[in-house]
Design a protein around this motif. Structure first.
Motif, PDB file in Angstrom:
ATOM      1  N   PHE A  97       0.835  -1.197   0.000  1.00  0.00           N
ATOM      2  CA  PHE A  97       0.000   0.000   0.000  1.00  0.00           C
ATOM      3  C   PHE A  97       0.874   1.254   0.000  1.00  0.00           C
ATOM      4  O   PHE A  97       0.641   2.190  -0.766  1.00  0.00           O
ATOM      5  CB  PHE A  97      -0.922  -0.010   1.226  1.00  0.00           C
ATOM      6  CG  PHE A  97      -1.716   1.251   1.410  1.00  0.00           C
ATOM      7  CD1 PHE A  97      -2.869   1.474   0.673  1.00  0.00           C
ATOM      8  CD2 PHE A  97      -1.306   2.223   2.311  1.00  0.00           C
ATOM      9  CE1 PHE A  97      -3.604   2.634   0.842  1.00  0.00           C
ATOM     10  CE2 PHE A  97      -2.031   3.394   2.478  1.00  0.00           C
ATOM     11  CZ  PHE A  97      -3.182   3.595   1.743  1.00  0.00           C
ATOM     12  N   GLU A  98       1.884   1.307   0.858  1.00  0.00           N
ATOM     13  CA  GLU A  98       2.775   2.465   0.925  1.00  0.00           C
ATOM     14  C   GLU A  98       3.530   2.659  -0.387  1.00  0.00           C
ATOM     15  O   GLU A  98       3.696   3.785  -0.849  1.00  0.00           O
ATOM     16  CB  GLU A  98       3.770   2.312   2.071  1.00  0.00           C
ATOM     17  CG  GLU A  98       3.178   2.621   3.419  1.00  0.00           C
ATOM     18  CD  GLU A  98       4.225   2.605   4.516  1.00  0.00           C
ATOM     19  OE1 GLU A  98       5.187   1.816   4.437  1.00  0.00           O
ATOM     20  OE2 GLU A  98       4.070   3.404   5.452  1.00  0.00           O
ATOM     21  N   GLU A 129       2.618   1.811  -3.391  1.00  0.00           N
ATOM     22  CA  GLU A 129       1.690   2.271  -4.431  1.00  0.00           C
ATOM     23  C   GLU A 129       1.354   3.748  -4.269  1.00  0.00           C
ATOM     24  O   GLU A 129       1.051   4.428  -5.236  1.00  0.00           O
ATOM     25  CB  GLU A 129       0.406   1.441  -4.396  1.00  0.00           C
ATOM     26  CG  GLU A 129       0.599   0.015  -4.854  1.00  0.00           C
ATOM     27  CD  GLU A 129      -0.626  -0.848  -4.628  1.00  0.00           C
ATOM     28  OE1 GLU A 129      -1.638  -0.341  -4.066  1.00  0.00           O
ATOM     29  OE2 GLU A 129      -0.591  -2.032  -4.994  1.00  0.00           O
ATOM     30  N   ARG A 130       1.421   4.252  -3.071  1.00  0.00           N
ATOM     31  CA  ARG A 130       1.067   5.640  -2.803  1.00  0.00           C
ATOM     32  C   ARG A 130       2.261   6.587  -2.841  1.00  0.00           C
ATOM     33  O   ARG A 130       2.105   7.794  -2.768  1.00  0.00           O
ATOM     34  CB  ARG A 130       0.403   5.774  -1.410  1.00  0.00           C
ATOM     35  CG  ARG A 130      -0.840   4.940  -1.227  1.00  0.00           C
ATOM     36  CD  ARG A 130      -1.966   5.413  -2.138  1.00  0.00           C
ATOM     37  NE  ARG A 130      -3.205   4.720  -1.894  1.00  0.00           N
ATOM     38  CZ  ARG A 130      -3.640   3.684  -2.593  1.00  0.00           C
ATOM     39  NH1 ARG A 130      -2.940   3.205  -3.561  1.00  0.00           N
ATOM     40  NH2 ARG A 130      -4.799   3.118  -2.311  1.00  0.00           N
ATOM     41  N   THR A 131       3.459   6.055  -2.932  1.00  0.00           N
ATOM     42  CA  THR A 131       4.660   6.884  -2.919  1.00  0.00           C
ATOM     43  C   THR A 131       4.803   7.616  -4.243  1.00  0.00           C
ATOM     44  O   THR A 131       4.701   7.035  -5.314  1.00  0.00           O
ATOM     45  CB  THR A 131       5.915   6.018  -2.674  1.00  0.00           C
ATOM     46  OG1 THR A 131       5.746   5.340  -1.442  1.00  0.00           O
ATOM     47  CG2 THR A 131       7.163   6.857  -2.612  1.00  0.00           C
ATOM     48  N   MET A 132       5.033   8.923  -4.164  1.00  0.00           N
ATOM     49  CA  MET A 132       5.220   9.732  -5.363  1.00  0.00           C
ATOM     50  C   MET A 132       6.681   9.683  -5.790  1.00  0.00           C
ATOM     51  O   MET A 132       7.581   9.739  -4.966  1.00  0.00           O
ATOM     52  CB  MET A 132       4.806  11.183  -5.093  1.00  0.00           C
ATOM     53  CG  MET A 132       3.321  11.341  -4.902  1.00  0.00           C
ATOM     54  SD  MET A 132       2.806  13.031  -4.575  1.00  0.00           S
ATOM     55  CE  MET A 132       3.543  13.915  -5.895  1.00  0.00           C
TER      56      MET A 132
END
Length: 97
Positions: free
Chosen positions: A18-19, A21-24
């Protein structure tokens, strides 16, 4: 609350995914400038093509003037050119903007 070992492992794997996938992604200043320059040059090329199709060949001076416009001015010209019928309309717009 304490989870059984198997559920705790599953939770942490899903949490890591999850982290990730959300990291820019980090974009460097050079990449950002290149990206913005590409947008401006693309809009310039499209507007020049539309103006040539609508009004015929443009003088080098007019092309150079259009290439010196800001992104906001290019967007405004893109909308305004839909109403142009003559080269005078374009010249008038360039003088006032």
């Amino acid at each position: 609350m304490i989870l059984p070992k198997a559920l705790e492992d599953q939770f942490w794997q899903e949490f890591k995914q999850f982290e990730q996938e959300r990291t820019m992604r980090y974009i460097t200043t050079g990449e950002r400038i290149g990206y913005e320059r590409g947008i401006v040059e693309g809009k310039q090329a499209l507007i020049l093509k539309l103006l040539k199709r609508r009004l015929g060949e443009l003088s080098p001076e007019i092309e150079q003037h259009i290439q010196s416009l800001s992104l906001n001015q290019l967007e405004a010209l893109g909308e305004a050119l839909l109403d142009f019928a003559t080269m005078t309309d374009l010249s008038d717009w360039l003088q006032t903007n």
